[in-house]
Design a protein around this motif. Structure first.
Motif, PDB file in Angstrom:
ATOM      1  N   ASP A   1       0.835  -1.193   0.000  1.00  0.00           N
ATOM      2  CA  ASP A   1       0.000   0.000   0.000  1.00  0.00           C
ATOM      3  C   ASP A   1       0.869   1.241   0.000  1.00  0.00           C
ATOM      4  N   GLY A   2       0.841   1.985  -1.083  1.00  0.00           N
ATOM      5  CA  GLY A   2       1.588   3.236  -1.160  1.00  0.00           C
ATOM      6  C   GLY A   2       2.356   3.387  -2.469  1.00  0.00           C
ATOM      7  N   PRO A   3       3.381   2.637  -2.695  1.00  0.00           N
ATOM      8  CA  PRO A   3       4.024   1.658  -1.822  1.00  0.00           C
ATOM      9  C   PRO A   3       4.819   2.340  -0.701  1.00  0.00           C
ATOM     10  N   VAL A   4       4.769   1.723   0.466  1.00  0.00           N
ATOM     11  CA  VAL A   4       5.558   2.176   1.609  1.00  0.00           C
ATOM     12  C   VAL A   4       6.428   1.005   2.047  1.00  0.00           C
ATOM     13  N   THR A   5       7.738   1.188   1.984  1.00  0.00           N
ATOM     14  CA  THR A   5       8.712   0.172   2.399  1.00  0.00           C
ATOM     15  C   THR A   5       9.795   0.865   3.209  1.00  0.00           C
ATOM     16  N   ILE A   6      10.040   0.348   4.414  1.00  0.00           N
ATOM     17  CA  ILE A   6      11.031   0.953   5.316  1.00  0.00           C
ATOM     18  C   ILE A   6      11.973  -0.135   5.808  1.00  0.00           C
TER      19      ILE A   6
END
Length: 150
Positions: A137-142
């Motif tokens: 979702d977003g994409p959000v990657t941390i």
């Protein structure tokens, strides 16, 4: 400990054709463990993960945590997060902890993360051939590494 966090619309892990765990809105966390990791690393990560503000508020700003949205978490062990590609083309996994060290730490991390979240989390199966599916979702990657926390 090294982790990759991905904000999900949904995620699941399948082993031998059977769905082991599935979540809706929340976080998929891939975790790699080194021999030098311990309780301090687990404590720091659990606190960071549940308070990390990566979910949108009513204004579309990433200002809410997994606790704020009552989201779900799926944790997958992944020794390949410690791959070294300095020499040649075949990654070396020498920094990844052996199972006798990593399994208890992985299990402790999952228990403490579940406790910090206040509900059960989904998991894979340590050492299994897993098929992980997600809608990032977003994409959000941390990415986080407890060796770089200061």
């Amino acid at each position: 400990m090294r982790i990759v966090i991905q904000r999900t619309g949904h995620a699941s892990v399948t082993i031998d054709g059977t769905c082991k765990s599935a979540i809706g809105k929340g976080l998929l966390i891939l975790v790699g463990i080194e021999e030098t990791d311990g309780q301090e690393d687990i404590d720091w990560l659990c606190k960071k993960i549940v308070n990390l503000r990566v979910f949108d508020d009513e204004n579309g700003v990433m200002n809410k945590s997994i606790l704020d949205i009552d989201g779900e978490i799926l944790v997958i062990s992944q020794f390949t997060l410690h791959a070294s590609t300095k020499k040649g083309n075949r990654p070396s996994y020498i920094r990844a902890a052996k199972p006798e060290i990593s399994i208890p730490l992985y299990e402790q991390f999952c228990r403490e993360l579940s406790s910090s979240l206040g509900k059960e989390i989904g998991t894979g199966e340590f050492g299994a051939d897993m098929k992980v599916e997600l809608l990032n979702d977003g994409p959000v990657t941390i990415c986080m590494d407890t060796k770089n926390k200061e």
